[in-house]
Design an enzyme around this catalytic site. Structure first.
Site, short mmCIF file in Angstrom:
data_model
loop_
_atom_site.label_atom_id
_atom_site.label_comp_id
_atom_site.label_asym_id
_atom_site.label_seq_id
_atom_site.Cartn_x
_atom_site.Cartn_y
_atom_site.Cartn_z
N HIS A 131 -5.77 -7.12 13.21
CA HIS A 131 -4.56 -6.28 13.11
C HIS A 131 -4.10 -5.91 14.52
CE1 HIS A 131 -1.62 -3.79 11.20
NE2 HIS A 131 -2.15 -2.65 11.60
N TYR A 138 15.51 30.98 5.08
CA TYR A 138 14.42 31.76 5.71
C TYR A 138 14.70 32.01 7.20
CZ TYR A 138 11.44 30.79 1.64
OH TYR A 138 10.91 30.73 0.39
N ASP A 141 11.70 23.53 -2.10
CA ASP A 141 12.34 22.82 -3.21
C ASP A 141 13.85 22.62 -3.03
OD1 ASP A 141 9.82 23.30 -4.63
OD2 ASP A 141 10.57 25.36 -4.69
N CYS A 195 13.76 24.43 2.67
CA CYS A 195 12.78 25.16 1.86
C CYS A 195 11.88 24.16 1.12
CB CYS A 195 13.50 26.04 0.84
SG CYS A 195 14.71 27.16 1.57
N ARG A 221 -9.84 0.16 15.06
CA ARG A 221 -9.82 0.98 13.85
C ARG A 221 -10.91 0.52 12.87
NH1 ARG A 221 -4.26 1.24 10.36
NH2 ARG A 221 -4.83 -0.91 9.90
N LYS A 280 0.85 -1.19 0.00
CA LYS A 280 0.00 0.00 0.00
C LYS A 280 0.89 1.25 0.00
CE LYS A 280 -0.45 -0.30 5.01
NZ LYS A 280 -1.23 0.20 6.11
N ARG A 305 1.49 -10.40 7.16
CA ARG A 305 1.36 -9.20 6.33
C ARG A 305 2.46 -8.18 6.62
NH1 ARG A 305 -3.78 -9.32 8.80
NH2 ARG A 305 -3.20 -7.35 9.77
#
Ligand SMILES: Cc1ncc(COP(=O)(O)O)c(C=O)c1O
Length: 362
Positions: free
Chosen positions: A158, A258, A307, A305, A129, A33, A213
């Site tokens: 689970h 920054y 990027d 930052c 859950r 997943k 799992r």
């Protein structure tokens, strides 16, 4: 371009190690997943399928269908209730999870005539859950057993605390699950597949039913330190690297990034690296983490930052286009960075963004 290099040999190594601790007869349902925890679900599942993995676990219908589109012909289970796209999933022979009456109703209403539905029933033994507690799950199992268009293929639960040193909570969950199994048997209901263990659940041999799992352990990390003695030599599968896009000399006292928080303690060289928090590198790591450049560790300085991030490379020779390693098997590891950022390796790995290219290496 930032790159996540996925080491398929390490993935196979981790699978082999996991299999070595399983009870005979127990098979692996590989959890792929969240894009295989950020590693790329299609290529990861195909690599595991070639090693004989017969089951894959996903969270959403879209993830299941994407696996089929990538050529995964093995069994796939969606481990959440499905309220839409049921017919499309059944068309692709994907197994669905039933958590309560509503998810069963959605299945019955959306199933096209003639479609066979294979379902796994989730029992809530303490995770709190999804799924009904044992009595409700037993009633639902009976109902499923009487429903001709649905095959009750699996029963699962689970664990909430299997990664903790104190085993009592998990043992209580196991006892509840066992009671449910006995009760179903008493009522004459047979379920071909039973499963419970996530990576940490491997510590409990009695939880190695027909399937286990594991997720994080396949990718080379531990859910917590408690599984380290069981699986001492897992190999991190992902190495995250990014190129230097700018280099400059700064004078003592000059600030970087920054807030002008970080100031150079002495004259030094700063490399700007093309990776930021929009790529999944936590902003919390500014002024905390280190990266590897030409084998040496260098500090991330100033705030991260969107990027880019900046690295104090000191006296090291650095050029535009050189790659720094943000995390990988040589360290820092994703786990070390996650700890510094106040999170877990799962979150760090699954958040590595779409602007990071995945490359697959043997
Ligand atoms: C239902 C279920 N099973 C198994 C797993 C795999 O857990 P882990 O990555 O800790 O092995 C998860 C992941 O959260 C899950 O939600």
């Amino acid at each position: 371009m930032p790159t996540a290099a996925i080491d398929l040999a390490a993935l196979r190594h981790n699978l082999t190690r996991l299999r070595q601790v399983l009870r005979p007869g127990t098979a692996v349902m590989a959890m792929v997943k969240a894009d295989a925890y950020g590693h790329g679900a299609g290529p990861v599942a195909l690599a595991l399928m070639h090693c004989g993995v017969t089951w894959f676990g996903v969270a959403t219908p879209a993830e299941a269908l994407a696996l089929r589109a990538a050529g995964v012909s093995a069994d796939i289970l969606v481990l959440m209730p499905v309220y839409r796209d049921v017919a499309a999933l059944l068309e692709q022979e994907i197994a669905l999870t039933i958590t309560d009456d509503l998810s069963l109703t959605a299945l019955r209403e959306q199933r096209r005539p003639g479609q066979r539905a294979r379902v796994h029933l989730e029992v809530d033994t303490g995770m709190g859950r999804l799924g009904l507690p044992p009595e409700g799950a037993e009633r639902l199992a009976e109902q499923l057993a009487r429903t001709s268009e649905v095959t009750l293929e699996g029963l699962f639960t689970h664990f909430a605390c299997a990664d903790e040193a104190d085993r009592s909570f998990t043992e209580r969950q196991m006892a509840r699950f066992q009671q449910t199994l006995s009760e179903l048997k008493r009522r004459g209901i047979t379920v071909p597949l039973t499963h419970a263990a996530n990576s940490a659940g491997l510590l409990y041999p009695e939880a190695h039913f027909d399937l286990v799992r594991p997720g994080i352990a396949l990718y080379g990390y531990h859910p917590s330190p408690v599984t380290k003695p069981l699986l001492p030599d897992l190999k991190p599968v992902m190495t995250l690297s990014a190129p230097v896009v700018f280099v400059k000399r700064v004078k003592a006292g000059q600030s970087v990034s920054y807030g002008a928080e970080w100031r150079a303690p002495s004259d030094t060289t700063i490399a700007t690296v093309r990776l930021g928090y929009a790529d999944g590198y936590p902003r919390a790591l500014g002024n905390r983490a280190q990266v590897r450049l030409h084998g040496a560790l260098c500090p991330v300085v100033g705030r991260v930052c969107m990027d880019q991030l900046m690295v104090d490379v000191g006296a090291l020779e650095v050029n535009i286009g050189d790659h720094v390693t943000l995390f990988g098997p040589e360290g820092p590891t994703a786990e070390e960075l996650a700890q510094l950022a106040g999170t877990i390796s799962y979150e760090l790995l699954t958040r590595i963004g779409e602007r990071v290219e995945r490359s697959y290496v043997e």
